[in-house]
Motif scaffolding. Structure first.
Motif, mmCIF file in Angstrom:
data_model
loop_
_atom_site.group_PDB
_atom_site.id
_atom_site.type_symbol
_atom_site.label_atom_id
_atom_site.label_comp_id
_atom_site.label_asym_id
_atom_site.label_seq_id
_atom_site.Cartn_x
_atom_site.Cartn_y
_atom_site.Cartn_z
ATOM 1 N N ALA A 61 -3.203 1.390 -11.886
ATOM 2 C CA ALA A 61 -2.392 1.728 -10.320
ATOM 3 C C ALA A 61 -1.957 2.601 -10.589
ATOM 4 C CB ALA A 61 -2.044 0.300 -11.094
ATOM 5 N N GLU A 106 -6.130 -2.516 -12.625
ATOM 6 C CA GLU A 106 -6.563 -3.584 -11.945
ATOM 7 C C GLU A 106 -7.888 -3.391 -11.015
ATOM 8 O OE1 GLU A 106 -2.973 -2.871 -8.252
ATOM 9 O OE2 GLU A 106 -4.076 -0.900 -8.641
ATOM 10 N N TRP A 153 -6.714 -4.684 -4.668
ATOM 11 C CA TRP A 153 -6.803 -4.528 -5.742
ATOM 12 C C TRP A 153 -5.284 -5.951 -7.070
ATOM 13 C CZ3 TRP A 153 -9.877 -1.039 -8.613
ATOM 14 C CH2 TRP A 153 -10.291 -0.320 -7.484
#
Length: 154
Positions: free
Chosen positions: A32, A39, A124
């Motif tokens: 991330a 993610e 995500w």
């Protein structure tokens, strides 16, 4: 040689007519941007109203890994760097056996997602949230396999 990389489709692509459907995909992951946590990308397919990993049928003469990378690009608009082979899933879809080969793949071109006829949303999520959002139990096993494959990188 890993047989996963040598599968080609017969018939009209994606398998033998009336036989097993051959497909491939990736469990697409990234760190991330804001906090570096893992993610996983999930795609929503409006035709089925489901959440899954990017995947699709092999084209005639196409190997499974090439198909998996192509499907990530087609469904998410992102390039990826494939890594470890993940479990191959076997299930029945539309009355036909289906075999889907998967790889872990790191997103390398984090381009803005553009909806298309096959995939209208991309999200995500951290692994625990991805497990909850996935529509099919067999797709959840791939989250665990990805975490195991990435363990040495942690």
């Amino acid at each position: 040689m890993d047989r996963r990389n040598s599968h080609t489709s017969g018939g009209e692509g994606g398998g033998v007519p009336g036989g097993t459907v051959l497909a491939a995909g990736c469990v697409l992951w990234r760190r991330a941007p804001r906090d570096g946590r893992l993610e996983i990308a999930l795609v929503h397919r409006p035709r089925y109203d489901d959440w899954s990993h990017p995947k699709g049928k092999l084209k005639r003469g196409e190997d499974a890994l090439h198909c998996a990378i192509r499907e990530v690009v087609e469904e998410t608009g992102m390039g990826c760097a494939p890594g470890a082979a993940l479990p191959t899933l076997h299930y029945v879809a539309k009355g036909r056996p289906k075999v889907v080969h998967y790889w872990a793949a790191e997103a390398i071109d984090d381009e803005p997602f553009v909806p298309n006829p096959e995939v209208d949303r991309l999200i995500w999520l951290p692994p625990a949230e991805a497990r909850l959002r996935l529509t099919y139990d067999h797709d959840r096993t791939l989250v665990d396999a990805l975490l195991e494959a990435l363990r040495p990188l942690s």
